[in-house]
Enzyme design. Sequence first.
Site, PDB file in Angstrom:
ATOM      1  N   SER A   1      -1.878  19.419   3.201  1.00 38.76           N
ATOM      2  CA  SER A   1      -1.193  18.213   2.783  1.00 38.76           C
ATOM      3  C   SER A   1      -0.068  17.825   3.501  1.00 38.76           C
ATOM      4  O   SER A   1       0.669  17.028   3.356  1.00 38.76           O
ATOM      5  CB  SER A   1      -0.804  18.707   1.249  1.00 38.76           C
ATOM      6  OG  SER A   1       0.307  19.674   1.447  1.00 38.76           O
TER       7      SER A   1
ATOM      8  N   HIS B   1      -1.325 -22.012 -22.685  1.00 40.62           N
ATOM      9  CA  HIS B   1      -2.704 -22.094 -22.227  1.00 40.62           C
ATOM     10  C   HIS B   1      -3.169 -23.176 -20.902  1.00 40.62           C
ATOM     11  O   HIS B   1      -4.126 -23.559 -20.685  1.00 40.62           O
ATOM     12  CB  HIS B   1      -3.675 -22.894 -23.277  1.00 40.62           C
ATOM     13  CG  HIS B   1      -3.430 -22.352 -24.505  1.00 40.62           C
ATOM     14  ND1 HIS B   1      -4.048 -21.307 -25.259  1.00 40.62           N
ATOM     15  CD2 HIS B   1      -2.372 -22.818 -25.460  1.00 40.62           C
ATOM     16  CE1 HIS B   1      -3.312 -20.921 -26.198  1.00 40.62           C
ATOM     17  NE2 HIS B   1      -2.516 -21.992 -26.685  1.00 40.62           N
TER      18      HIS B   1
ATOM     19  N   SER C   1      -5.532 -21.776   8.468  1.00 39.39           N
ATOM     20  CA  SER C   1      -7.132 -21.494   8.584  1.00 39.39           C
ATOM     21  C   SER C   1      -7.261 -21.483  10.005  1.00 39.39           C
ATOM     22  O   SER C   1      -7.095 -22.408  10.788  1.00 39.39           O
ATOM     23  CB  SER C   1      -7.764 -22.322   7.485  1.00 39.39           C
ATOM     24  OG  SER C   1      -9.041 -22.337   7.917  1.00 39.39           O
TER      25      SER C   1
ATOM     26  N   LYS D   1      -4.881 -26.439   6.440  1.00 38.56           N
ATOM     27  CA  LYS D   1      -4.657 -25.619   5.292  1.00 38.56           C
ATOM     28  C   LYS D   1      -3.310 -24.995   5.694  1.00 38.56           C
ATOM     29  O   LYS D   1      -2.968 -24.646   6.657  1.00 38.56           O
ATOM     30  CB  LYS D   1      -5.630 -24.473   5.336  1.00 38.56           C
ATOM     31  CG  LYS D   1      -6.959 -24.825   4.823  1.00 38.56           C
ATOM     32  CD  LYS D   1      -7.158 -25.348   3.394  1.00 38.56           C
ATOM     33  CE  LYS D   1      -6.756 -24.191   2.663  1.00 38.56           C
ATOM     34  NZ  LYS D   1      -7.939 -23.352   2.542  1.00 38.56           N
TER      35      LYS D   1
ATOM     36  N   TYR E   1       0.612  25.775 -13.086  1.00 36.12           N
ATOM     37  CA  TYR E   1       0.092  24.958 -11.521  1.00 36.12           C
ATOM     38  C   TYR E   1      -1.326  24.927 -11.264  1.00 36.12           C
ATOM     39  O   TYR E   1      -1.923  25.835 -11.595  1.00 36.12           O
ATOM     40  CB  TYR E   1       1.200  25.359 -10.714  1.00 36.12           C
ATOM     41  CG  TYR E   1       0.692  24.854  -9.245  1.00 36.12           C
ATOM     42  CD1 TYR E   1       1.226  23.466  -8.779  1.00 36.12           C
ATOM     43  CD2 TYR E   1      -0.464  25.020  -8.331  1.00 36.12           C
ATOM     44  CE1 TYR E   1       1.155  22.825  -7.655  1.00 36.12           C
ATOM     45  CE2 TYR E   1      -0.541  24.474  -7.381  1.00 36.12           C
ATOM     46  CZ  TYR E   1      -0.116  23.281  -6.864  1.00 36.12           C
ATOM     47  OH  TYR E   1      -0.474  22.521  -5.644  1.00 36.12           O
TER      48      TYR E   1
ATOM     49  N   GLN F   1      -1.646  18.480  -6.253  1.00 37.47           N
ATOM     50  CA  GLN F   1      -1.173  18.187  -4.927  1.00 37.47           C
ATOM     51  C   GLN F   1      -1.638  16.521  -4.729  1.00 37.47           C
ATOM     52  O   GLN F   1      -1.208  16.076  -3.881  1.00 37.47           O
ATOM     53  CB  GLN F   1      -1.793  18.945  -3.976  1.00 37.47           C
ATOM     54  CG  GLN F   1      -1.625  18.670  -2.434  1.00 37.47           C
ATOM     55  CD  GLN F   1      -2.305  19.848  -1.324  1.00 37.47           C
ATOM     56  OE1 GLN F   1      -1.582  20.616  -1.316  1.00 37.47           O
ATOM     57  NE2 GLN F   1      -3.050  19.365  -0.739  1.00 37.47           N
TER      58      GLN F   1
HETATM   59  N1  ARG Z   1       1.002  21.503  -1.356  1.00 40.66           N
HETATM   60  C1  ARG Z   1       1.193  22.149  -2.800  1.00 40.66           C
HETATM   61  C2  ARG Z   1       1.444  20.600  -3.521  1.00 40.66           C
HETATM   62  O1  ARG Z   1       1.650  19.609  -3.090  1.00 40.66           O
HETATM   63  C3  ARG Z   1       2.427  22.767  -2.854  1.00 40.66           C
HETATM   64  C4  ARG Z   1       2.384  23.731  -3.682  1.00 40.66           C
HETATM   65  C5  ARG Z   1       1.036  25.111  -3.615  1.00 40.66           C
HETATM   66  N2  ARG Z   1       1.188  25.989  -4.319  1.00 40.66           N
HETATM   67  C6  ARG Z   1       0.265  26.577  -4.526  1.00 40.66           C
HETATM   68  N3  ARG Z   1       0.173  27.582  -5.330  1.00 40.66           N
HETATM   69  N4  ARG Z   1      -0.880  26.522  -3.777  1.00 40.66           N
HETATM   70  O2  ARG Z   1       1.190  20.809  -4.747  1.00 40.66           O
END
Ligand code: ARG
Length: 467
Positions: free
Chosen positions: A26, A160, A281, A287, A321, A326
């Site tokens: 990420s 309308h 255009s 245009k 989590y 992500q």
């Molecule tokens: N890159 C992860 C996110 O955006 C960070 C958290 C990752 N946590 C984990 N336990 N893999 O959510």
Amino acid sequence: MTESKNLWGGRFTEKPDETFAEFNNSFKFDRRLFAADVRASIAHCNGLFHAGVLTRLEAEKIKNGLMTLLKRADYDRNYFSDVDAEDVHSFIEARLVQLIGDAGKKLHTGRSRNDQVATAFRLWLREEIVEISKLVREVQRALTEAADRQRTAVLPGYTHLQRAQPVLWAHWCLAYFEMFARDRERLDETWRRTNVLPLGSAALAGTSYEIDREAVARELGFEGVTANSLDAVSDRDFCVEFVGACALIMVHLSRMAEDLILYASSEFQFIELSDAVSTGSSLMPQKKNPDALELIRGKAGRIFGHQTALLTTLKGLPLAYNKDLQEDKEAVFDAADNVEICLKVAAIVLRNLRVNEEKTRLAATKGYLNATELADYMVHKGVPFRTAHDLTGKIVLYAISVGKELHELTLDEMQKFTAYIENDVFEALSLEQTLASKAQIGGTSPERVYESLDAAMTEIEREEESR
Ligand code: ARG
């Protein structure tokens, strides 16, 4: 024994598959959280020091190291390129350890990336919301300026998309002003709920170190701390709320764009858009296309998409989590970026357009927009409204058949329908009177509209001064 390259390699014997690593990565988008994550890390470091986990020396080393990273990222444009990090959190930790050595390895004590990412994201978003709110304000300002530049301009009002009753151009401008005022309230409320500290929730169960979470919250300017660790690490309501607020901003921007696109067409010719926000255009030399407004209208869809994506990601996620979360970042980043640019462009369009006052006045007096006035006139003379409505309808039908507007009929012609109509009817049918009579709060009488416009302008000015 050597330590593993990533943050979690200890229990692994094999390297991650390359395609998976790329999929899992990420850093390419969450690097935007870099500064926020460093700030949160500094506060966490202070928390650890006060909990007795770090010595003063260690804490100083870590904080100085983090500050150095911030500065480097500031002046080194390539700081983030060619980096092989899983995410921004591992990147910062790796750089810190590289810089200050073993002390850096203590920073992650008592926290998890789960509470860390939620914290950095909230910090980042908190500032973004303020930025967007300022840009909404700029659009509001541009609307009041457009109204003020042409205070006497009138427009046919539509229902309308049929001509209905005349309104002031300023009334149209202030209609959008109101929508954006609600947007700013929504942003404020979202800011409030975003401004809560999840750090200290650790992975899901809370931290086992004596970290004073409230002190950490104060240091980071958070209003308070989250009350439940399971909720805190998996809550992304603030993202949905934010993107929802953006979605409504886009609804308002795109409605405004649509009005202006219509008004700028040859069919209406109500407004002239500046060349600066139009394109030509490649084929048709005549245009002048309202691309700026069309793109604003078009981008609305993509932001609604982000809201749906977020809701769908969250729906059915088990506590706490999960990596699905992500996916929150790109939706929020892209919504923020696009709302920002749309707001900026909308303000430019408004600052550079001109109402063709003659054309709009003509349009506002052609097409029986004062028919309601005639019915109301009869009501004042004692005719029940339903009867007056019916009589007026018949007069309109007659007027159409002789090719005249209501105010172009003679008194004789009108009196054939009812004796209640007298010479003062012409005054009642005039554009000025039609507007002036809408004098209750929220109506389009010049008196009311200028009152609102002046109040809006004073409010904006005052805000400017107090900044
Ligand atoms: N890159 C992860 C996110 O955006 C960070 C958290 C990752 N946590 C984990 N336990 N893999 O959510």
